[in-house]
Design a protein around this motif. Structure first.
Motif, mmCIF file in Angstrom:
data_model
loop_
_atom_site.group_PDB
_atom_site.id
_atom_site.type_symbol
_atom_site.label_atom_id
_atom_site.label_comp_id
_atom_site.label_asym_id
_atom_site.label_seq_id
_atom_site.Cartn_x
_atom_site.Cartn_y
_atom_site.Cartn_z
ATOM 1 N N LYS A 35 29.030 10.746 8.330
ATOM 2 C CA LYS A 35 27.695 10.032 8.193
ATOM 3 C C LYS A 35 26.774 11.164 7.303
ATOM 4 C CE LYS A 35 26.822 7.286 12.144
ATOM 5 N NZ LYS A 35 25.947 7.256 13.201
ATOM 6 N N GLU A 69 20.133 -4.740 4.858
ATOM 7 C CA GLU A 69 20.720 -3.242 4.869
ATOM 8 C C GLU A 69 22.072 -3.291 4.930
ATOM 9 O OE1 GLU A 69 20.434 0.755 7.969
ATOM 10 O OE2 GLU A 69 19.101 -1.154 8.218
ATOM 11 N N SER A 70 22.699 -2.347 4.286
ATOM 12 C CA SER A 70 24.102 -2.207 3.973
ATOM 13 C C SER A 70 24.504 -0.607 3.733
ATOM 14 C CB SER A 70 24.849 -3.035 3.118
ATOM 15 O OG SER A 70 26.277 -2.868 3.044
ATOM 16 N N ASP A 71 25.238 0.083 4.641
ATOM 17 C CA ASP A 71 25.575 1.305 4.244
ATOM 18 C C ASP A 71 24.598 2.258 3.810
ATOM 19 O OD1 ASP A 71 28.340 0.633 4.706
ATOM 20 O OD2 ASP A 71 28.504 -0.195 2.759
ATOM 21 N N GLY A 72 23.400 2.265 4.804
ATOM 22 C CA GLY A 72 22.366 3.320 4.519
ATOM 23 C C GLY A 72 21.568 2.896 3.256
ATOM 24 N N ASP A 81 26.264 11.453 -0.584
ATOM 25 C CA ASP A 81 26.540 10.383 -1.669
ATOM 26 C C ASP A 81 25.567 9.460 -2.152
ATOM 27 O OD1 ASP A 81 29.169 11.752 -1.774
ATOM 28 O OD2 ASP A 81 30.293 9.989 -0.870
ATOM 29 N N ILE A 82 25.002 8.850 -1.342
ATOM 30 C CA ILE A 82 24.036 7.820 -1.409
ATOM 31 C C ILE A 82 22.781 8.698 -2.325
ATOM 32 C CG2 ILE A 82 21.975 6.693 -0.454
ATOM 33 C CD1 ILE A 82 24.026 5.870 1.892
ATOM 34 N N LEU A 142 28.268 10.568 3.803
ATOM 35 C CA LEU A 142 27.727 9.310 3.067
ATOM 36 C C LEU A 142 26.566 9.373 2.829
ATOM 37 C CD1 LEU A 142 28.377 6.089 2.493
ATOM 38 C CD2 LEU A 142 27.648 5.741 4.999
ATOM 39 N N GLU A 143 25.540 9.956 3.582
ATOM 40 C CA GLU A 143 24.089 10.270 3.183
ATOM 41 C C GLU A 143 23.825 11.021 2.020
ATOM 42 O OE1 GLU A 143 20.494 12.362 5.385
ATOM 43 O OE2 GLU A 143 21.102 10.495 6.350
#
Length: 107
Positions: A5, A93-96, A11-12, A8-9
């Protein structure tokens, strides 16, 4: 938070919402946020809205969920972009990441 998580955050925020690449800063409800405007997705949304006799969007953008600090936007919520008032006509909402479609007041 799990390592996945956290990655992923990261990367976003650092990759996808990078001002040197795709993102731009917009003032949303008086707060600067990195967003990605998506005219292609807006066009697809509006074709579907027209076919289903729904309200057509004026602005579609993607924004990290964390930008709203736990206050999830909702349908018919008023959101200002810069000094212009809009309301949320569609949100997912999708993947943050939120995908938000806005319509201007008086439209």
């Amino acid at each position: 938070m799990s390592n996945f998580k956290a990655a992923l955050e990261s990367d976003i925020l650092e990759t996808f919402f990078n001002e040197a690449e795709f993102a731009e800063t917009a003032i949303i409800n008086g707060e600067p946020m990195l967003i990605i405007k998506d005219d292609h997705e807006l066009e697809k949304y509006n074709i579907k809205a027209y076919e289903e006799e729904l309200t057509r969007g004026e602005l579609l953008f993607h924004v990290p969920v964390v930008s709203f600090h736990g206050k999830k936007p909702f349908r018919d919520m008023q959101i200002s972009v810069g000094n212009r008032p809009y309301y949320v006509t569609d949100i997912s909402e999708s993947d943050g990441v939120y995908r938000i479609v806005l319509v201007g007041y008086g439209s």
